[in-house]
Design an enzyme around this catalytic site. Structure first.
Site, PDB file in Angstrom:
ATOM      1  N   ARG A 109       0.848  -1.196   0.000  1.00 34.86           N
ATOM      2  CA  ARG A 109       0.000   0.000   0.000  1.00 34.86           C
ATOM      3  C   ARG A 109       0.877   1.236   0.000  1.00 34.86           C
ATOM      4  O   ARG A 109       2.015   1.213   0.432  1.00 34.86           O
ATOM      5  CB  ARG A 109      -0.906   0.008   1.244  1.00 34.86           C
ATOM      6  CG  ARG A 109      -2.050  -0.993   1.149  1.00 34.86           C
ATOM      7  CD  ARG A 109      -2.930  -0.920   2.388  1.00 34.86           C
ATOM      8  NE  ARG A 109      -3.475   0.410   2.571  1.00 34.86           N
ATOM      9  CZ  ARG A 109      -3.271   1.179   3.647  1.00 34.86           C
ATOM     10  NH1 ARG A 109      -2.542   0.753   4.649  1.00 34.86           N
ATOM     11  NH2 ARG A 109      -3.805   2.371   3.741  1.00 34.86           N
ATOM     12  N   LYS A 174       2.959  -6.734  12.164  1.00 40.14           N
ATOM     13  CA  LYS A 174       2.280  -7.021  10.900  1.00 40.14           C
ATOM     14  C   LYS A 174       2.654  -8.408  10.378  1.00 40.14           C
ATOM     15  O   LYS A 174       3.818  -8.699  10.122  1.00 40.14           O
ATOM     16  CB  LYS A 174       2.663  -5.934   9.884  1.00 40.14           C
ATOM     17  CG  LYS A 174       1.903  -6.033   8.586  1.00 40.14           C
ATOM     18  CD  LYS A 174       1.849  -4.691   7.889  1.00 40.14           C
ATOM     19  CE  LYS A 174       1.370  -4.824   6.451  1.00 40.14           C
ATOM     20  NZ  LYS A 174       1.092  -3.559   5.818  1.00 40.14           N
ATOM     21  N   ARG A 308      -1.292   6.378  18.809  1.00 46.07           N
ATOM     22  CA  ARG A 308      -0.575   7.519  19.395  1.00 46.07           C
ATOM     23  C   ARG A 308       0.413   7.033  20.448  1.00 46.07           C
ATOM     24  O   ARG A 308       0.133   6.124  21.224  1.00 46.07           O
ATOM     25  CB  ARG A 308      -1.554   8.485  20.062  1.00 46.07           C
ATOM     26  CG  ARG A 308      -2.473   9.136  19.075  1.00 46.07           C
ATOM     27  CD  ARG A 308      -2.056  10.520  18.654  1.00 46.07           C
ATOM     28  NE  ARG A 308      -1.932  11.467  19.737  1.00 46.07           N
ATOM     29  CZ  ARG A 308      -2.908  12.254  20.164  1.00 46.07           C
ATOM     30  NH1 ARG A 308      -4.127  12.147  19.649  1.00 46.07           N
ATOM     31  NH2 ARG A 308      -2.697  13.133  21.097  1.00 46.07           N
TER      32      ARG A 308
HETATM   33  C1  BTN Z   1       0.376  -3.759   2.282  1.00 47.73           C
HETATM   34  O1  BTN Z   1       1.182  -2.856   2.037  1.00 47.73           O
HETATM   35  O2  BTN Z   1       0.041  -3.990   3.438  1.00 47.73           O
HETATM   36  C2  BTN Z   1      -0.217  -4.569   1.161  1.00 47.73           C
HETATM   37  C3  BTN Z   1       0.702  -5.674   0.726  1.00 47.73           C
HETATM   38  C4  BTN Z   1       0.142  -6.529  -0.390  1.00 47.73           C
HETATM   39  C5  BTN Z   1       1.177  -7.505  -0.922  1.00 47.73           C
HETATM   40  C6  BTN Z   1       0.588  -8.484  -1.890  1.00 47.73           C
HETATM   41  S1  BTN Z   1       1.687  -9.802  -2.281  1.00 47.73           S
HETATM   42  C7  BTN Z   1       0.615 -10.342  -3.544  1.00 47.73           C
HETATM   43  C8  BTN Z   1       0.079  -9.101  -4.221  1.00 47.73           C
HETATM   44  N1  BTN Z   1       0.960  -8.667  -5.274  1.00 47.73           N
HETATM   45  C9  BTN Z   1       1.530  -7.500  -4.998  1.00 47.73           C
HETATM   46  O3  BTN Z   1       2.357  -6.924  -5.729  1.00 47.73           O
HETATM   47  N2  BTN Z   1       1.088  -7.033  -3.822  1.00 47.73           N
HETATM   48  C10 BTN Z   1       0.138  -7.938  -3.224  1.00 47.73           C
END
Ligand code: BTN
Length: 310
Positions: A109, A174, A308
């Site tokens: 993201r 995470k 926070r």
């Molecule tokens: C995040 O940033 O939390 C989202 C991560 C999403 C990763 C997955 S791996 C499979 C799919 N292909 C990608 O290029 N991204 C998603």
């Protein structure tokens, strides 16, 4: 080469170079290449090379059988830039899954890179065509989060929480993330690409620069990636149909149960420089985060949330 490195005993550099018909220097380059891809090759002085832990590669036959039985389609890659990008490029992505062993351009993201070492995680994109149009798909990424969290919590003895909009977290770290991309019209048919990354076992060279965890650290020594991928696809297929028919309402309670932000003071960094601070009060039916900012209710539709003081 991976098969030779999987042996119980280390293989000497001389033996590997001879088998491959290459020089020791060329072998070293290949070993470095594998390490950069996230393969845990360990070297013991005087003994040689072996894998520090076994890799569980995806089973193409089992995936094809599961797909044929349930009526979806699947494609499996050894290495690809991004499964989301691949799915966006196919002519018909509806009920199609794209999986890979390794991604060299995994997308996270907000433009981040998603670490995708070889066989070190599940990298899956699922495509589903919705007839309702983009405007009604706001909560879809929350539905995807609920779906993945439920599959993981049913399969393994872990409590997976959700951090808005759809981070999968265990003990404040995470474990996985979801990237939903939509292609289509505001009020016509559109394709949703739901990209899922779950950390299984990350080698040190691929440790992210934020608090993270993986299934191995959480006590799951042997994870069958094929089985996990099949369970995820089946659940996504079911829940996409359910969401199309009934919206977010059937998923709201499950979201709230796993919401790790509700009742906590958070700050939200939006697209610009503005930072909002307030009390997280759950989510709207639209998928927006509800924030209480000194008694004023705000709806946040996009942003990066942190607790926070953290
Ligand atoms: C995040 O940033 O939390 C989202 C991560 C999403 C990763 C997955 S791996 C499979 C799919 N292909 C990608 O290029 N991204 C998603």
């Amino acid at each position: 080469m991976l098969q030779w490195l999987t042996a119980d005993e280390p293989r000497s550099g001389v033996e590997l170079a001879n088998r491959l018909g290459i020089s020791r220097a060329a072998l070293w380059k290949r070993i470095e290449h594998l390490r950069r891809a996230g393969v845990p090759v360990s070297a013991t002085h005087g003994l040689g090379y072996r894998l520090a832990w076994p890799l569980d590669l995806l089973d193409a036959n089992a995936l094809t059988r599961a797909a044929e039985k349930a009526g979806w389609r699947v494609e499996l890659h050894a290495d690809i830039d991004s499964t989301n990008r691949r799915l966006a490029s196919v002519a018909d992505g509806h009920r199609r899954a794209v999986l890979t062993e390794h991604q060299h351009g995994g997308q996270g993201r907000r433009g981040r890179h998603w670490h995708s070492p070889l066989a070190g995680g599940v990298y899956l994109s699922w495509g589903f065509r919705f007839e309702c149009g983009l405007s009604r798909l706001g909560p879809l990424s929350l539905v995807a989060g609920v779906t993945v969290a439920e599959v993981l919590s049913q399969r393994y003895p872990i409590q997976v929480g959700l951090k808005w909009p759809n981070d999968l977290v265990v003990e404040e770290r995470k474990l996985g993330g979801i990237l939903v991309e939509l292609v289509g019209a505001a009020d016509g048919p559109c394709l949703a690409i739901i990209g899922i990354g779950i950390n299984l076992r990350l080698p040190e060279s691929h440790w992210p620069d934020q608090p993270w965890t993986d299934l191995h650290r959480l006590g799951m020594d042997r994870v069958d990636r094929t089985e996990l991928a099949c369970r995820l696809i089946e659940a996504l297929d079911r829940n996409c149909s359910r969401f199309e028919a009934a919206g977010f309402e059937p998923f709201a309670a499950a979201w709230s149960k796993r919401d790790v932000l509700e009742g906590r003071l958070v700050q939200v960094q939006g697209a610009g420089a503005q930072i909002l601070r307030g009390l997280a009060c759950g989510v709207e039916a639209s998928g927006a985060l509800q924030l209480d900012c000194a008694g004023r209710r705000l709806e946040v539709v996009a942003g990066e949330v942190s607790v926070r003081g953290c």
